[in-house]
Design a protein around this motif. Structure first.
Motif, PDB file in Angstrom:
ATOM      1  N   PHE A   1     -12.961 -10.134 -28.527  1.00  0.00           N
ATOM      2  CA  PHE A   1     -12.191 -10.653 -29.185  1.00  0.00           C
ATOM      3  C   PHE A   1     -10.984 -11.547 -28.102  1.00  0.00           C
ATOM      4  O   PHE A   1     -10.677 -12.592 -27.926  1.00  0.00           O
ATOM      5  CB  PHE A   1     -11.227 -10.049 -30.060  1.00  0.00           C
ATOM      6  CG  PHE A   1     -10.215 -11.058 -30.957  1.00  0.00           C
ATOM      7  CD1 PHE A   1     -10.876 -11.801 -32.106  1.00  0.00           C
ATOM      8  CD2 PHE A   1      -9.080 -11.175 -30.721  1.00  0.00           C
ATOM      9  CE1 PHE A   1     -10.106 -12.633 -32.384  1.00  0.00           C
ATOM     10  CE2 PHE A   1      -8.040 -12.042 -31.424  1.00  0.00           C
ATOM     11  CZ  PHE A   1      -8.813 -12.764 -32.318  1.00  0.00           C
ATOM     12  N   LYS A   2     -10.703 -10.666 -27.076  1.00  0.00           N
ATOM     13  CA  LYS A   2      -9.646 -11.121 -25.868  1.00  0.00           C
ATOM     14  C   LYS A   2     -10.413 -12.251 -25.133  1.00  0.00           C
ATOM     15  O   LYS A   2      -9.899 -13.159 -24.891  1.00  0.00           O
ATOM     16  CB  LYS A   2      -9.246 -10.060 -25.024  1.00  0.00           C
ATOM     17  CG  LYS A   2      -8.291  -9.148 -25.807  1.00  0.00           C
ATOM     18  CD  LYS A   2      -7.956  -8.041 -24.776  1.00  0.00           C
ATOM     19  CE  LYS A   2      -7.018  -6.999 -25.680  1.00  0.00           C
ATOM     20  NZ  LYS A   2      -6.633  -5.831 -24.610  1.00  0.00           N
ATOM     21  N   THR A   3     -11.742 -11.962 -24.804  1.00  0.00           N
ATOM     22  CA  THR A   3     -12.481 -12.948 -24.108  1.00  0.00           C
ATOM     23  C   THR A   3     -12.699 -14.246 -25.015  1.00  0.00           C
ATOM     24  O   THR A   3     -12.540 -15.309 -24.467  1.00  0.00           O
ATOM     25  CB  THR A   3     -13.860 -12.399 -23.804  1.00  0.00           C
ATOM     26  OG1 THR A   3     -13.748 -11.368 -23.297  1.00  0.00           O
ATOM     27  CG2 THR A   3     -14.836 -13.416 -22.899  1.00  0.00           C
ATOM     28  N   PHE A   4     -13.007 -14.042 -26.174  1.00  0.00           N
ATOM     29  CA  PHE A   4     -12.781 -15.202 -26.911  1.00  0.00           C
ATOM     30  C   PHE A   4     -11.587 -16.119 -27.118  1.00  0.00           C
ATOM     31  O   PHE A   4     -11.577 -17.459 -27.119  1.00  0.00           O
ATOM     32  CB  PHE A   4     -13.311 -14.811 -28.679  1.00  0.00           C
ATOM     33  CG  PHE A   4     -13.150 -15.799 -29.448  1.00  0.00           C
ATOM     34  CD1 PHE A   4     -13.953 -16.869 -29.575  1.00  0.00           C
ATOM     35  CD2 PHE A   4     -11.985 -16.025 -30.460  1.00  0.00           C
ATOM     36  CE1 PHE A   4     -13.912 -18.035 -30.499  1.00  0.00           C
ATOM     37  CE2 PHE A   4     -11.785 -17.192 -31.336  1.00  0.00           C
ATOM     38  CZ  PHE A   4     -12.764 -18.049 -31.291  1.00  0.00           C
ATOM     39  N   VAL A   5     -10.537 -15.432 -27.239  1.00  0.00           N
ATOM     40  CA  VAL A   5      -9.144 -16.164 -26.992  1.00  0.00           C
ATOM     41  C   VAL A   5      -9.104 -16.764 -25.999  1.00  0.00           C
ATOM     42  O   VAL A   5      -8.567 -17.885 -25.618  1.00  0.00           O
ATOM     43  CB  VAL A   5      -8.096 -15.119 -27.372  1.00  0.00           C
ATOM     44  CG1 VAL A   5      -6.513 -15.768 -27.265  1.00  0.00           C
ATOM     45  CG2 VAL A   5      -8.103 -14.526 -28.754  1.00  0.00           C
ATOM     46  N   ASN A   6      -9.391 -16.102 -24.775  1.00  0.00           N
ATOM     47  CA  ASN A   6      -9.095 -16.967 -23.513  1.00  0.00           C
ATOM     48  C   ASN A   6     -10.219 -17.629 -23.215  1.00  0.00           C
ATOM     49  O   ASN A   6      -9.879 -19.066 -22.538  1.00  0.00           O
ATOM     50  CB  ASN A   6      -9.285 -15.942 -22.200  1.00  0.00           C
ATOM     51  CG  ASN A   6      -8.272 -14.893 -22.443  1.00  0.00           C
ATOM     52  OD1 ASN A   6      -7.033 -15.334 -22.444  1.00  0.00           O
ATOM     53  ND2 ASN A   6      -8.256 -13.673 -21.976  1.00  0.00           N
ATOM     54  N   ALA A   7     -11.498 -18.000 -23.748  1.00  0.00           N
ATOM     55  CA  ALA A   7     -12.172 -19.019 -23.576  1.00  0.00           C
ATOM     56  C   ALA A   7     -12.257 -20.331 -24.668  1.00  0.00           C
ATOM     57  O   ALA A   7     -12.317 -21.210 -24.061  1.00  0.00           O
ATOM     58  CB  ALA A   7     -13.666 -18.295 -23.759  1.00  0.00           C
ATOM     59  N   PHE A   8     -11.583 -19.902 -25.825  1.00  0.00           N
ATOM     60  CA  PHE A   8     -11.666 -20.962 -26.796  1.00  0.00           C
ATOM     61  C   PHE A   8     -10.139 -21.453 -27.206  1.00  0.00           C
ATOM     62  O   PHE A   8     -10.002 -22.432 -27.765  1.00  0.00           O
ATOM     63  CB  PHE A   8     -12.455 -20.729 -27.977  1.00  0.00           C
ATOM     64  CG  PHE A   8     -13.835 -20.514 -27.514  1.00  0.00           C
ATOM     65  CD1 PHE A   8     -14.724 -21.685 -27.353  1.00  0.00           C
ATOM     66  CD2 PHE A   8     -14.502 -19.343 -27.394  1.00  0.00           C
ATOM     67  CE1 PHE A   8     -16.083 -21.566 -27.180  1.00  0.00           C
ATOM     68  CE2 PHE A   8     -16.086 -19.158 -27.346  1.00  0.00           C
ATOM     69  CZ  PHE A   8     -16.787 -20.335 -26.896  1.00  0.00           C
ATOM     70  N   LEU A   9      -9.204 -20.616 -27.211  1.00  0.00           N
ATOM     71  CA  LEU A   9      -7.808 -20.903 -27.574  1.00  0.00           C
ATOM     72  C   LEU A   9      -6.817 -21.024 -26.737  1.00  0.00           C
ATOM     73  O   LEU A   9      -5.941 -21.993 -26.884  1.00  0.00           O
ATOM     74  CB  LEU A   9      -7.359 -19.861 -28.482  1.00  0.00           C
ATOM     75  CG  LEU A   9      -8.483 -19.396 -29.764  1.00  0.00           C
ATOM     76  CD1 LEU A   9      -7.839 -18.224 -30.458  1.00  0.00           C
ATOM     77  CD2 LEU A   9      -8.643 -20.728 -30.736  1.00  0.00           C
ATOM     78  N   ARG A  10      -6.910 -20.315 -25.366  1.00  0.00           N
ATOM     79  CA  ARG A  10      -5.995 -20.518 -24.327  1.00  0.00           C
ATOM     80  C   ARG A  10      -6.602 -21.600 -23.566  1.00  0.00           C
ATOM     81  O   ARG A  10      -6.696 -21.176 -22.250  1.00  0.00           O
ATOM     82  CB  ARG A  10      -5.454 -19.461 -23.717  1.00  0.00           C
ATOM     83  CG  ARG A  10      -4.898 -18.444 -24.838  1.00  0.00           C
ATOM     84  CD  ARG A  10      -4.546 -17.125 -24.068  1.00  0.00           C
ATOM     85  NE  ARG A  10      -3.752 -16.144 -24.728  1.00  0.00           N
ATOM     86  CZ  ARG A  10      -3.446 -15.067 -24.729  1.00  0.00           C
ATOM     87  NH1 ARG A  10      -4.024 -14.558 -23.675  1.00  0.00           N
ATOM     88  NH2 ARG A  10      -2.811 -14.265 -25.481  1.00  0.00           N
ATOM     89  N   LEU A  11      -6.666 -22.839 -23.768  1.00  0.00           N
ATOM     90  CA  LEU A  11      -7.309 -23.730 -23.042  1.00  0.00           C
ATOM     91  C   LEU A  11      -6.254 -24.687 -22.390  1.00  0.00           C
ATOM     92  O   LEU A  11      -5.416 -25.460 -23.158  1.00  0.00           O
ATOM     93  CB  LEU A  11      -8.298 -24.859 -23.574  1.00  0.00           C
ATOM     94  CG  LEU A  11      -9.742 -24.047 -24.390  1.00  0.00           C
ATOM     95  CD1 LEU A  11     -10.251 -24.953 -24.988  1.00  0.00           C
ATOM     96  CD2 LEU A  11     -10.385 -23.610 -22.947  1.00  0.00           C
ATOM     97  N   PRO A  12      -5.893 -24.559 -21.088  1.00  0.00           N
ATOM     98  CA  PRO A  12      -4.951 -25.485 -20.544  1.00  0.00           C
ATOM     99  C   PRO A  12      -5.088 -27.168 -20.759  1.00  0.00           C
ATOM    100  O   PRO A  12      -6.049 -27.173 -20.306  1.00  0.00           O
ATOM    101  CB  PRO A  12      -4.663 -25.159 -19.135  1.00  0.00           C
ATOM    102  CG  PRO A  12      -6.215 -24.415 -18.755  1.00  0.00           C
ATOM    103  CD  PRO A  12      -6.625 -23.996 -20.131  1.00  0.00           C
ATOM    104  N   CYS A  13      -4.506 -27.823 -21.356  1.00  0.00           N
ATOM    105  CA  CYS A  13      -4.769 -29.325 -21.506  1.00  0.00           C
ATOM    106  C   CYS A  13      -3.290 -30.036 -21.237  1.00  0.00           C
ATOM    107  O   CYS A  13      -2.274 -29.482 -21.606  1.00  0.00           O
ATOM    108  CB  CYS A  13      -5.297 -29.502 -22.867  1.00  0.00           C
ATOM    109  SG  CYS A  13      -4.215 -29.216 -24.093  1.00  0.00           S
ATOM    110  N   GLN A  14      -3.662 -31.278 -21.070  1.00  0.00           N
ATOM    111  CA  GLN A  14      -2.332 -32.288 -21.148  1.00  0.00           C
ATOM    112  C   GLN A  14      -2.436 -32.941 -22.345  1.00  0.00           C
ATOM    113  O   GLN A  14      -3.553 -33.898 -22.661  1.00  0.00           O
ATOM    114  CB  GLN A  14      -2.540 -33.023 -19.884  1.00  0.00           C
ATOM    115  CG  GLN A  14      -1.662 -34.136 -19.610  1.00  0.00           C
ATOM    116  CD  GLN A  14      -1.937 -34.973 -18.291  1.00  0.00           C
ATOM    117  OE1 GLN A  14      -2.944 -35.204 -18.163  1.00  0.00           O
ATOM    118  NE2 GLN A  14      -1.080 -35.766 -17.810  1.00  0.00           N
ATOM    119  N   ILE A  15      -1.561 -33.226 -22.891  1.00  0.00           N
ATOM    120  CA  ILE A  15      -1.341 -33.824 -24.408  1.00  0.00           C
ATOM    121  C   ILE A  15      -0.531 -35.336 -24.106  1.00  0.00           C
ATOM    122  O   ILE A  15       0.452 -35.218 -23.471  1.00  0.00           O
ATOM    123  CB  ILE A  15      -0.669 -33.203 -25.442  1.00  0.00           C
ATOM    124  CG1 ILE A  15      -1.363 -31.728 -25.543  1.00  0.00           C
ATOM    125  CG2 ILE A  15      -0.473 -33.741 -26.567  1.00  0.00           C
ATOM    126  CD1 ILE A  15      -0.640 -30.765 -26.480  1.00  0.00           C
TER     127      ILE A  15
END
Length: 160
Positions: free
Chosen positions: A116-130
């Motif tokens: 689950f921690k890997t999932f969160v880092n791979a798909f939810l904590r994505l650095p992006c510019q809005i």
């Protein structure tokens, strides 16, 4: 209910230090199968120890940080939704036929078994510019990770 007790002997050299017992529980409503058949069917279907470890450590489902029964219930509902979102995200992207079908199938299985921690880092904590431009929001990913192909395939499915 079928309960299996495993004795894991901890040894150093040829001397037994202590016994470590692990219990495995299998719940079913199948009255016709033997206990051995139920255990083998459950072990063929999924990795129970990994699931329990993820619920205990990854999502922290068994460590409710609240004090009342209702708040514990609400916390468990939130944890169940987070876990289901992970499974849904893994199963949502379609396997496109052709030369990439085997790779897409393998990625689905890998994301489904991902911690689950890997999932969160791979798909939810994505650095992006809005960026707000022309009455729309633009999200620019500012970093690359190896799961972006799965991420964008799932986003394409969501747009449909």
């Amino acid at each position: 209910m079928v309960v299996i007790r495993k004795n894991l002997a901890v040894e150093k050299g040829q001397q037994r230090l202590f016994d470590d017992y692990r219990y495995f529980f299998y719940l079913t409503n199948d009255w016709e199968s033997t206990p051995a058949e139920m255990v083998f069917r459950a072990n063929d279907r999924c990795n129970q120890e990994n699931l329990h470890a993820q619920l205990k450590g990854g999502v922290r489902a068994l460590q409710a940080p609240v004090d009342t029964l209702e708040s514990n219930w609400a916390y468990m509902v939130m944890v169940a939704l987070a876990w289901n979102m992970k499974a849904w995200w893994a199963l949502w992207p379609q396997e496109r036929p052709g030369r990439w079908a085997a790779r897409h199938r393998q990625e689905k299985e890998t994301v489904l078994r991902m911690e689950f921690k890997t999932f969160v880092n791979a798909f939810l904590r994505l650095p992006c510019q809005i960026i707000r431009a022309g009455r729309r929001l633009i999200y620019r990913l500012t970093n690359w990770n190896p799961w972006q192909g799965v991420f964008f395939r799932a986003l394409d499915q969501l747009r449909c």
